[in-house]
Motif scaffolding. Structure first.
Motif, mmCIF file in Angstrom:
data_model
loop_
_atom_site.group_PDB
_atom_site.id
_atom_site.type_symbol
_atom_site.label_atom_id
_atom_site.label_comp_id
_atom_site.label_asym_id
_atom_site.label_seq_id
_atom_site.Cartn_x
_atom_site.Cartn_y
_atom_site.Cartn_z
ATOM 1 N N GLY A 147 0.799 -1.209 0.000
ATOM 2 C CA GLY A 147 0.000 0.000 0.000
ATOM 3 C C GLY A 147 0.834 1.261 0.000
ATOM 4 O O GLY A 147 2.026 1.283 -0.340
ATOM 5 N N SER A 148 0.204 2.351 0.406
ATOM 6 C CA SER A 148 0.870 3.656 0.397
ATOM 7 C C SER A 148 2.043 3.702 1.370
ATOM 8 O O SER A 148 3.065 4.341 1.092
ATOM 9 N N MET A 149 1.918 3.017 2.507
ATOM 10 C CA MET A 149 3.014 2.983 3.475
ATOM 11 C C MET A 149 4.254 2.348 2.861
ATOM 12 O O MET A 149 5.371 2.881 2.976
ATOM 13 N N GLY A 150 4.094 1.215 2.204
ATOM 14 C CA GLY A 150 5.216 0.554 1.567
ATOM 15 C C GLY A 150 5.853 1.415 0.487
ATOM 16 O O GLY A 150 7.083 1.466 0.369
ATOM 17 N N ARG A 151 5.027 2.110 -0.299
ATOM 18 C CA ARG A 151 5.571 2.966 -1.354
ATOM 19 C C ARG A 151 6.342 4.145 -0.775
ATOM 20 O O ARG A 151 7.391 4.535 -1.313
ATOM 21 N N ARG A 152 5.854 4.708 0.311
ATOM 22 C CA ARG A 152 6.565 5.839 0.930
ATOM 23 C C ARG A 152 7.911 5.391 1.496
ATOM 24 O O ARG A 152 8.919 6.097 1.349
ATOM 25 N N ILE A 153 7.921 4.228 2.153
ATOM 26 C CA ILE A 153 9.190 3.723 2.704
ATOM 27 C C ILE A 153 10.179 3.431 1.585
ATOM 28 O O ILE A 153 11.377 3.745 1.694
ATOM 29 N N ASP A 154 9.703 2.852 0.489
ATOM 30 C CA ASP A 154 10.580 2.573 -0.648
ATOM 31 C C ASP A 154 11.131 3.871 -1.232
ATOM 32 O O ASP A 154 12.306 3.934 -1.630
ATOM 33 N N ALA A 155 10.297 4.906 -1.283
ATOM 34 C CA ALA A 155 10.753 6.197 -1.806
ATOM 35 C C ALA A 155 11.818 6.816 -0.905
ATOM 36 O O ALA A 155 12.799 7.386 -1.385
ATOM 37 N N VAL A 156 11.629 6.685 0.405
ATOM 38 C CA VAL A 156 12.620 7.202 1.349
ATOM 39 C C VAL A 156 13.958 6.496 1.155
ATOM 40 O O VAL A 156 15.025 7.122 1.235
ATOM 41 N N ARG A 157 13.921 5.207 0.878
ATOM 42 C CA ARG A 157 15.158 4.458 0.692
ATOM 43 C C ARG A 157 15.810 4.765 -0.658
ATOM 44 O O ARG A 157 17.016 5.007 -0.729
ATOM 45 N N GLU A 158 15.027 4.759 -1.722
ATOM 46 C CA GLU A 158 15.591 4.867 -3.062
ATOM 47 C C GLU A 158 16.024 6.282 -3.419
ATOM 48 O O GLU A 158 17.066 6.474 -4.053
ATOM 49 N N ASP A 159 15.232 7.286 -3.047
ATOM 50 C CA ASP A 159 15.557 8.671 -3.419
ATOM 51 C C ASP A 159 14.977 9.623 -2.376
ATOM 52 O O ASP A 159 13.868 10.126 -2.531
ATOM 53 N N PRO A 160 15.734 9.880 -1.288
ATOM 54 C CA PRO A 160 15.215 10.752 -0.220
ATOM 55 C C PRO A 160 14.860 12.155 -0.703
ATOM 56 O O PRO A 160 13.876 12.739 -0.233
ATOM 57 N N GLU A 161 15.651 12.705 -1.639
ATOM 58 C CA GLU A 161 15.373 14.055 -2.130
ATOM 59 C C GLU A 161 14.041 14.102 -2.870
ATOM 60 O O GLU A 161 13.226 15.010 -2.659
ATOM 61 N N LEU A 162 13.811 13.118 -3.731
ATOM 62 C CA LEU A 162 12.541 13.066 -4.452
ATOM 63 C C LEU A 162 11.383 12.831 -3.499
ATOM 64 O O LEU A 162 10.311 13.438 -3.642
ATOM 65 N N ALA A 163 11.577 11.961 -2.513
ATOM 66 C CA ALA A 163 10.519 11.699 -1.531
ATOM 67 C C ALA A 163 10.172 12.976 -0.773
ATOM 68 O O ALA A 163 8.995 13.264 -0.527
ATOM 69 N N SER A 164 11.196 13.737 -0.398
ATOM 70 C CA SER A 164 10.945 14.994 0.306
ATOM 71 C C SER A 164 10.201 15.980 -0.580
ATOM 72 O O SER A 164 9.300 16.695 -0.117
ATOM 73 N N ALA A 165 10.549 16.030 -1.863
ATOM 74 C CA ALA A 165 9.870 16.928 -2.792
ATOM 75 C C ALA A 165 8.407 16.537 -2.978
ATOM 76 O O ALA A 165 7.568 17.392 -3.289
ATOM 77 N N MET A 166 8.099 15.259 -2.779
ATOM 78 C CA MET A 166 6.718 14.785 -2.911
ATOM 79 C C MET A 166 5.924 14.972 -1.627
ATOM 80 O O MET A 166 4.770 14.546 -1.547
ATOM 81 N N GLY A 167 6.541 15.582 -0.616
ATOM 82 C CA GLY A 167 5.830 15.859 0.623
ATOM 83 C C GLY A 167 5.997 14.813 1.706
ATOM 84 O O GLY A 167 5.310 14.871 2.734
ATOM 85 N N ILE A 168 6.883 13.849 1.515
ATOM 86 C CA ILE A 168 7.133 12.811 2.521
ATOM 87 C C ILE A 168 8.155 13.331 3.516
ATOM 88 O O ILE A 168 9.220 13.818 3.134
ATOM 89 N N ASN A 169 7.833 13.244 4.784
ATOM 90 C CA ASN A 169 8.740 13.696 5.843
ATOM 91 C C ASN A 169 9.802 12.615 6.064
ATOM 92 O O ASN A 169 9.615 11.690 6.856
ATOM 93 N N VAL A 170 10.908 12.738 5.345
ATOM 94 C CA VAL A 170 11.957 11.719 5.382
ATOM 95 C C VAL A 170 12.536 11.569 6.780
ATOM 96 O O VAL A 170 12.750 10.456 7.272
ATOM 97 N N ALA A 171 12.802 12.695 7.445
ATOM 98 C CA ALA A 171 13.398 12.652 8.784
ATOM 99 C C ALA A 171 12.489 11.927 9.764
ATOM 100 O O ALA A 171 12.957 11.149 10.615
ATOM 101 N N ARG A 172 11.186 12.123 9.656
ATOM 102 C CA ARG A 172 10.252 11.456 10.570
ATOM 103 C C ARG A 172 10.252 9.951 10.348
ATOM 104 O O ARG A 172 10.239 9.177 11.308
#
Length: 304
Positions: A147-172
């Motif tokens: 689901g969305s949780m798995g996709r967000r975690i994968d985004a944090v791992r694969e490309d933190p900068e892109l994940a942050s630009a998409m509104g994902i709080n990488v640090a959290r």
């Protein structure tokens, strides 16, 4: 079957506690965090449970719960403290944290038993309790992989900068992995100690870091299934290799090295890659259109 179970009950229990040990390293790695703080929390959980049982007369359940909570809080605080570190520097900081816990255990006086450790911390645990805890942990982690949780975690791992630009709080998310890893470490440490009834500073050592990382490398770091496969392999492999006698360590090392070289994604990664290759081949075969049949001549053909 019953005879087999009772003759291998120690290995069964060790598999379950080792699974928790491996998951406490796999959870941060899945989010791209190279952290071994969970190994230090293993020591915190073991000592908190032993102290609660031997010094304060707490029940087994209360000791384990307290150990998991304290380990999780400490790990979260560590995550906040070193959240600006990445890569090798983050890994070294968490290894140093583990070594500090070991030093504190040695110098803890009567509370920790000093260099000799604590003895007599025998909890009311059996395989059913371990299986229940491991089952709940695995179910929660498995749910987080989809689901969305798995996709967000994968985004944090694969490309933190892109994940942050998409509104994902990488640090959290990264701080959360520290807390989860700490709780898992506290559970693994407390249940292991209450099964063995003893804990010493030698139990909190760099060998736990090596063991947990090796399990993840061989099994796979992207899913809890890899941690389970690696745990089964490394708990039961010495039993299987007992027939080679003094060559056991050599065979063990060769197998681990071969897995690291030829299975870079672990056993789970190899299975997933093989399935994807098979699926692509099937799709490619299905996309090839069959030759069109030649139209049959009609019985009333036209003359020249």
């Amino acid at each position: 079957m019953t005879d087999w179970y009772f003759s291998h009950i120690v290995l069964v229990q060790s598999t379950l506690t080792t699974l928790l040990l491996a998951l406490r390293v796999q959870v941060p790695l899945r989010a791209g965090v190279f952290s071994f703080a969970g190994v230090g929390c293993y020591g915190i959980g073991g000592y908190v449970a032993a102290i609660g049982l031997t010094h304060y007369g707490l029940s087994t359940a209360t000791s384990i719960t307290l150990a998991a909570v304290i380990a999780g809080v400490v790990a979260y605080g560590l995550g906040v403290l070193i959240q600006r570190l990445t890569g090798l520097y983050l890994a070294m900081a968490t290894v140093a944290f583990t070594l500090i816990i070991s030093v504190l255990a040695v110098n803890g006086g009567d509370l920790t038993g000093g260099a000799s450790g604590l003895f007599g911390a025998l909890g009311m645990l059996d395989t059913g309790h371990l299986l229940a805890v491991a089952g709940v942990v695995v179910a929660l982690l498995a749910a987080s992989e989809f689901g969305s949780m798995g996709r967000r975690i994968d985004a944090v791992r694969e490309d933190p900068e892109l994940a942050s630009a998409m509104g994902i709080n990488v640090a959290r998310y990264r701080r959360a992995t520290f807390a989860v890893s700490g709780v898992l470490g506290g559970l693994a440490g407390s249940m292991t100690v209450l099964l063995r009834s003893t804990v010493t500073p030698n139990d909190i050592n760099f060998h736990l870091v090596v063991l947990a990382l090796t399990i993840i490398i061989v099994g796979g770091s992207r899913s809890w299934i890899g941690a389970l496969i690696g745990s089964v392999i490394f708990v039961w492999l010495p039993e299987v290799l007992a027939f080679v006698g003094e060559w056991e360590d050599v065979v063990y090392g060769v197998l681990v090295a071969a897995a690291a070289v030829y299975l870079p994604g672990g056993v789970v990664g190899a299975v997933v890659d093989g399935y994807r290759a098979y699926s692509r081949k099937r799709r490619a075969t299905a996309d090839i259109a069959p030759p069109r049949p030649v139209a049959a001549a009609t019985s009333g053909g036209r003359g020249a």
